[in-house]
Design an enzyme around this catalytic site. Structure first.
Site, short mmCIF file in Angstrom:
data_model
loop_
_atom_site.label_atom_id
_atom_site.label_comp_id
_atom_site.label_asym_id
_atom_site.label_seq_id
_atom_site.Cartn_x
_atom_site.Cartn_y
_atom_site.Cartn_z
N LYS A 91 27.97 16.94 70.27
CA LYS A 91 28.95 16.41 71.40
C LYS A 91 30.55 16.66 71.14
O LYS A 91 30.86 16.71 70.12
CB LYS A 91 28.72 14.84 71.36
N GLN A 112 35.68 17.16 65.80
CA GLN A 112 34.79 16.40 66.39
C GLN A 112 33.86 15.68 65.58
O GLN A 112 33.43 14.56 65.76
CB GLN A 112 34.32 17.34 67.61
N LYS A 127 32.03 21.85 69.88
CA LYS A 127 33.08 22.06 70.96
C LYS A 127 32.79 23.35 71.68
O LYS A 127 32.04 24.27 71.17
CB LYS A 127 34.44 22.26 70.28
N GLY A 166 34.14 17.48 79.19
CA GLY A 166 35.53 18.01 79.69
C GLY A 166 36.54 17.72 78.71
O GLY A 166 36.25 17.20 77.56
N ASP A 167 37.44 18.68 78.71
CA ASP A 167 38.73 19.10 77.98
C ASP A 167 39.74 19.20 78.90
O ASP A 167 39.76 19.09 79.92
CB ASP A 167 38.24 19.53 76.51
N THR A 211 39.68 8.02 77.29
CA THR A 211 40.57 8.57 76.19
C THR A 211 41.88 7.84 76.15
O THR A 211 42.25 7.36 75.01
CB THR A 211 40.68 10.02 76.21
N ASN A 242 44.90 13.73 82.28
CA ASN A 242 44.18 12.43 82.07
C ASN A 242 44.54 11.79 80.98
O ASN A 242 44.66 10.52 81.42
CB ASN A 242 42.66 13.16 81.82
N SER A 379 31.45 9.03 76.44
CA SER A 379 30.59 9.98 76.78
C SER A 379 29.18 9.31 76.21
O SER A 379 28.44 9.52 76.78
CB SER A 379 31.08 11.28 76.26
#
Length: 447
Positions: A91, A112, A127, A166-167, A211, A242, A379
């Site tokens: 993830k 992560q 990632k 997303g990132d 986030t 964001n 998520s």
């Protein structure tokens, strides 16, 4: 200082992953923290757990050809590093930015692993991304790129295998184009294969905000532990995407004043407090630059193209832009200006020298793997809703997010105390996340 037993392991990681300084930095930071856990449980090293944790289970690099609106062919590189699946399916987000290369993706994937473990949820670490730059591209060009990218990625992902999100450079538009292509290729509506989706097609309430909101929930827990709160605090937030936007929104709701935000062209200072609707209009609708905020806001608002946003005096500093944006010079300026707390909203935005300077000066510090875990946590909640064919209310999802961030903070504090490092959230986060993954890897055998 690095433990003598871990030094040869880190030396081997560096030798095997040459020319990847971001990955080296992430690994070194974890190694410097987990030495007490290794001393207490030497089987982690003897059974090769540390060594295996530093080697991705799978690294994918692929060609992404696409055509622009003028019919010209472009070729980018796509990446997916499936790092560790001990706790669950891989993830982690996808980043579209010119700086992306294998070392960046590996550093993000390594971080992560521990971030996801800290949430307490059953998700592994991974990632991905591409060196494609969506900035300045038309919607049609972005769509063609995303479709080409997903044409290859589709064969490697799945709701029980690897679940991207997303990132930087990957928002709702990009997620939509990629999910559409995945659905077309597979002829299946597997909503749980990707997160960050739109609310009408399997997305979760509060995921967009998660986030940024989660960062502020974590900061609030830090302040509560010190008998303080956010009301009346002066805050500087780097970035204007964001994370920065929704951190600003939650800060304002809790009585703080955000006086500065930034983008790659500079920063703006608004002593009255950032006008969030105007910022969102400029950045999300027009996809414009931060200088436009100062032009339209007028008055005493100023745009600064030179220098550093960390020159702006504040009580709380939240780096929410990109890795290594806050260095030792900036840290010393924050210390001089009386900053009391720094929490990472981005992934590894503070250099090791900056972290050392802040902690030595007694500034409360929260690492990104703990403070910004709210995004991946929500998520995982989106995945849960998809599996249940259900949709939760915004209020209930935000409540779950707040509870998760309180749990992350609690784990960091308790672990730091257990290893005689009270208040050291870096050590607490790294050891807590490491132990959860390491114990699972021992249970699963040498795989």
């Amino acid at each position: 200082m690095l433990d003598d037993h871990l030094r040869p392991v880190l030396d081997d990681v560096i030798a095997r992953n040459r020319h990847e300084p971001e990955f080296h930095q992430a690994a070194r930071e974890v190694f410097e923290s987990i030495a007490p856990a290794i001393k207490r449980r030497p089987e982690y090293l003897d059974a090769g757990v540390v060594q295996r944790m530093c080697e991705p289970e799978r690294q994918l690099i692929f060609r992404v050809p696409w055509t622009d609106d003028g019919g010209r062919v472009h070729v980018n590189r796509g990446f997916r590093v499936e790092f560790n699946s001990a706790l669950g399916p891989y993830k982690g987000g996808l980043r579209f930015h010119p700086s992306v290369y294998l070392g960046i993706v590996k550093f993000l994937g390594f971080e992560q692993i521990f971030k996801n473990a800290l949430t307490g949820l059953p998700i592994g670490g991974g990632k991905g991304g591409s060196d494609f730059d969506p900035k300045g591209r038309s919607d049609a060009e972005v769509m063609r790129f995303c479709q080409s990218f997903m044409t290859e990625l589709a064969r490697h992902i799945g709701e029980y295998t690897d679940v991207p999100a997303g990132d930087i450079g990957v928002g709702g538009r990009e997620i939509g184009y990629m999910f559409g292509q995945y659905k077309r290729i597979t002829n299946r509506y597997e909503a749980g294969v990707i997160t960050g989706k739109g609310l009408t097609w399997g997305g979760s309430h509060a995921r967009t905000e998660a986030t940024g909101y989660g960062l502020i929930f974590f900061v609030r827990e830090m302040l509560r532990a010190a008998g303080q709160d956010l009301d009346g605090r002066r805050v500087v937030v780097s970035g204007s995407g964001n994370v920065a936007q929704y951190a600003t929104e939650k800060l304002q709701a809790l009585g703080a004043t955000v006086v500065a935000v930034s983008d790659s062209s500079g920063y703006v200072v608004d002593e009255a407090g950032i006008d969030l609707p105007l910022l969102q209009e400029i950045k999300e609708v027009r996809r414009g630059r931060i200088s436009e905020y100062a032009e339209e806001r007028g008055g005493s608002v100023r745009f600064v193209s030179e220098g550093s946003i960390w020159d702006v005096p504040c009580d709380i500093a939240l780096p929410c832009a990109t890795q290594n944006e806050l260095d030792a010079v900036a840290a010393r300026r924050l210390i001089t200006n009386g900053t009391m707390l720094v929490a990472e909203g981005a992934n590894m935005p503070c250099t090791p020298e900056a972290v050392d300077a802040l902690t030595e000066a007694g500034v409360a510090f929260a690492p990104g793997k703990a403070a910004n875990a709210g995004g991946v946590a929500t998520s995982a909640l989106e995945m849960q809703q998809n599996a249940e064919r259900d949709s939760w209310s915004f209020g209930y999802t935000e409540q779950r997010l707040e509870e998760i961030m309180q749990g992350v903070h609690h784990r960091c504090v308790v672990t730091a105390d257990d290893y005689d490092r009270p208040g050291d959230l870096v050590t607490g986060a790294n050891i807590s996340g490491f132990i959860r993954v390491a114990d699972t890897m021992l249970d699963l055998g040498v795989i």
